[in-house]
Design a protein around this motif. Structure first.
Motif, PDB file in Angstrom:
ATOM      1  N   GLY A  52       0.862  -1.172   0.000  1.00  0.00           N
ATOM      2  CA  GLY A  52       0.000   0.000   0.000  1.00  0.00           C
ATOM      3  C   GLY A  52       0.899   1.222   0.000  1.00  0.00           C
ATOM      4  N   THR A  53       0.523   2.255  -0.723  1.00  0.00           N
ATOM      5  CA  THR A  53       1.346   3.455  -0.854  1.00  0.00           C
ATOM      6  C   THR A  53       0.516   4.679  -0.508  1.00  0.00           C
ATOM      7  N   ALA A  54       1.154   5.650   0.151  1.00  0.00           N
ATOM      8  CA  ALA A  54       0.473   6.897   0.502  1.00  0.00           C
ATOM      9  C   ALA A  54       1.504   8.013   0.625  1.00  0.00           C
ATOM     10  N   GLY A  55       1.011   9.236   0.573  1.00  0.00           N
ATOM     11  CA  GLY A  55       1.849  10.405   0.791  1.00  0.00           C
ATOM     12  C   GLY A  55       1.853  11.330  -0.404  1.00  0.00           C
ATOM     13  N   ASN A  56       1.974  12.624  -0.117  1.00  0.00           N
ATOM     14  CA  ASN A  56       2.091  13.646  -1.152  1.00  0.00           C
ATOM     15  C   ASN A  56       2.663  14.911  -0.538  1.00  0.00           C
ATOM     16  N   PHE A  57       2.514  16.047  -1.198  1.00  0.00           N
ATOM     17  CA  PHE A  57       3.070  17.302  -0.717  1.00  0.00           C
ATOM     18  C   PHE A  57       2.437  17.765   0.591  1.00  0.00           C
ATOM     19  N   PHE A  58       1.198  17.374   0.849  1.00  0.00           N
ATOM     20  CA  PHE A  58       0.445  17.927   1.960  1.00  0.00           C
ATOM     21  C   PHE A  58       0.431  17.051   3.202  1.00  0.00           C
ATOM     22  N   THR A  59       1.025  15.855   3.154  1.00  0.00           N
ATOM     23  CA  THR A  59       1.004  14.961   4.313  1.00  0.00           C
ATOM     24  C   THR A  59       2.377  14.898   4.958  1.00  0.00           C
ATOM     25  N   SER A  60       2.377  14.666   6.247  1.00  0.00           N
ATOM     26  CA  SER A  60       3.644  14.478   6.960  1.00  0.00           C
ATOM     27  C   SER A  60       4.100  13.033   6.760  1.00  0.00           C
ATOM     28  N   CYS A  61       5.353  12.777   7.062  1.00  0.00           N
ATOM     29  CA  CYS A  61       5.887  11.423   6.899  1.00  0.00           C
ATOM     30  C   CYS A  61       5.196  10.436   7.834  1.00  0.00           C
ATOM     31  N   GLU A  62       4.858  10.882   9.049  1.00  0.00           N
ATOM     32  CA  GLU A  62       4.206   9.996  10.005  1.00  0.00           C
ATOM     33  C   GLU A  62       2.812   9.597   9.530  1.00  0.00           C
ATOM     34  N   SER A  63       2.038  10.563   9.057  1.00  0.00           N
ATOM     35  CA  SER A  63       0.688  10.224   8.600  1.00  0.00           C
ATOM     36  C   SER A  63       0.734   9.435   7.295  1.00  0.00           C
ATOM     37  N   ALA A  64       1.718   9.691   6.440  1.00  0.00           N
ATOM     38  CA  ALA A  64       1.862   8.907   5.205  1.00  0.00           C
ATOM     39  C   ALA A  64       2.186   7.459   5.531  1.00  0.00           C
ATOM     40  N   ARG A  65       3.041   7.231   6.513  1.00  0.00           N
ATOM     41  CA  ARG A  65       3.394   5.862   6.916  1.00  0.00           C
ATOM     42  C   ARG A  65       2.166   5.143   7.484  1.00  0.00           C
ATOM     43  N   GLU A  66       1.408   5.836   8.309  1.00  0.00           N
ATOM     44  CA  GLU A  66       0.205   5.233   8.894  1.00  0.00           C
ATOM     45  C   GLU A  66      -0.821   4.880   7.817  1.00  0.00           C
ATOM     46  N   ALA A  68      -0.250   4.380   4.595  1.00  0.00           N
ATOM     47  CA  ALA A  68       0.264   3.330   3.711  1.00  0.00           C
ATOM     48  C   ALA A  68       0.078   1.950   4.329  1.00  0.00           C
ATOM     49  N   CYS A  69       0.354   1.820   5.617  1.00  0.00           N
ATOM     50  CA  CYS A  69       0.190   0.515   6.261  1.00  0.00           C
ATOM     51  C   CYS A  69      -1.284   0.148   6.413  1.00  0.00           C
ATOM     52  N   LYS A  70      -2.156   1.129   6.600  1.00  0.00           N
ATOM     53  CA  LYS A  70      -3.599   0.852   6.630  1.00  0.00           C
ATOM     54  C   LYS A  70      -4.073   0.365   5.268  1.00  0.00           C
ATOM     55  N   ARG A  71      -3.574   0.998   4.194  1.00  0.00           N
ATOM     56  CA  ARG A  71      -3.962   0.568   2.843  1.00  0.00           C
ATOM     57  C   ARG A  71      -3.440  -0.824   2.539  1.00  0.00           C
ATOM     58  N   ALA A  72      -2.217  -1.118   2.977  1.00  0.00           N
ATOM     59  CA  ALA A  72      -1.654  -2.451   2.754  1.00  0.00           C
ATOM     60  C   ALA A  72      -2.481  -3.501   3.488  1.00  0.00           C
ATOM     61  N   ALA A  73      -2.869  -3.214   4.733  1.00  0.00           N
ATOM     62  CA  ALA A  73      -3.699  -4.160   5.493  1.00  0.00           C
ATOM     63  C   ALA A  73      -5.063  -4.341   4.822  1.00  0.00           C
ATOM     64  N   GLN A  74      -5.631  -3.255   4.290  1.00  0.00           N
ATOM     65  CA  GLN A  74      -6.910  -3.359   3.580  1.00  0.00           C
ATOM     66  C   GLN A  74      -6.752  -4.186   2.305  1.00  0.00           C
ATOM     67  N   ASN A  75      -5.629  -4.012   1.600  1.00  0.00           N
ATOM     68  CA  ASN A  75      -5.363  -4.798   0.394  1.00  0.00           C
ATOM     69  C   ASN A  75      -5.221  -6.283   0.726  1.00  0.00           C
ATOM     70  N   VAL A  76      -4.560  -6.606   1.853  1.00  0.00           N
ATOM     71  CA  VAL A  76      -4.436  -8.009   2.274  1.00  0.00           C
ATOM     72  C   VAL A  76      -5.814  -8.578   2.554  1.00  0.00           C
ATOM     73  N   PHE A  77      -6.627  -7.827   3.281  1.00  0.00           N
ATOM     74  CA  PHE A  77      -7.972  -8.292   3.600  1.00  0.00           C
ATOM     75  C   PHE A  77      -8.788  -8.511   2.320  1.00  0.00           C
ATOM     76  N   ASP A  78      -8.677  -7.595   1.359  1.00  0.00           N
ATOM     77  CA  ASP A  78      -9.415  -7.728   0.086  1.00  0.00           C
ATOM     78  C   ASP A  78      -8.971  -8.975  -0.678  1.00  0.00           C
ATOM     79  N   VAL A  79      -7.674  -9.229  -0.710  1.00  0.00           N
ATOM     80  CA  VAL A  79      -7.157 -10.421  -1.399  1.00  0.00           C
ATOM     81  C   VAL A  79      -7.647 -11.687  -0.721  1.00  0.00           C
ATOM     82  N   LEU A  80      -7.627 -11.714   0.607  1.00  0.00           N
ATOM     83  CA  LEU A  80      -8.075 -12.897   1.317  1.00  0.00           C
ATOM     84  C   LEU A  80      -9.556 -13.157   1.143  1.00  0.00           C
ATOM     85  N   MET A  81     -10.344 -12.111   1.025  1.00  0.00           N
ATOM     86  CA  MET A  81     -11.780 -12.291   0.846  1.00  0.00           C
ATOM     87  C   MET A  81     -12.124 -12.722  -0.575  1.00  0.00           C
ATOM     88  N   ASP A  82     -11.241 -12.458  -1.546  1.00  0.00           N
ATOM     89  CA  ASP A  82     -11.471 -12.879  -2.931  1.00  0.00           C
ATOM     90  C   ASP A  82     -11.119 -14.345  -3.147  1.00  0.00           C
TER      91      ASP A  82
END
Length: 83
Positions: A52-66, A68-82
């Motif tokens: 999962g990837t996140a971040g741009n000009f308007f986000t801090s590194c801490e919130s981008a990391r959080e 990105a890991c939330k998106r990665a966990a959501q992607n794992v959940f989506d793959v497992l449900m498929d």
């Protein structure tokens, strides 16, 4: 169906966050683009990396990391449900 759901829940609790990349520095401003990769066992002795990837000009590194890991966990959940 229940066996697949149980396997998915167990797998979610066994994943590892393996990769976090960041910090592209441009002149005076810091821009963070973070990729979080989660390794999930595939059942055949190997593992899959789901990212999962996140971040741009308007986000801090801490919130981008959080995010990105939330998106990665959501992607794992989506793959497992498929499955």
């Amino acid at each position: 169906m229940l066996k697949g759901l149980f396997l998915g829940v167990v797998t979610l609790f066994t994943f590892n966050s393996t990769d976090t990349k960041a910090e592209l520095i441009l002149q005076d401003a810091t821009v963070c683009r973070v990729t979080c990769t989660i390794s999930v066992p595939d059942g055949f002795g190997g593992s899959l990396g789901i990212s999962g990837t996140a971040g741009n000009f308007f986000t801090s590194c801490e919130s981008a990391r959080e995010k990105a890991c939330k998106r990665a966990a959501q992607n794992v959940f989506d793959v497992l449900m498929d499955m």
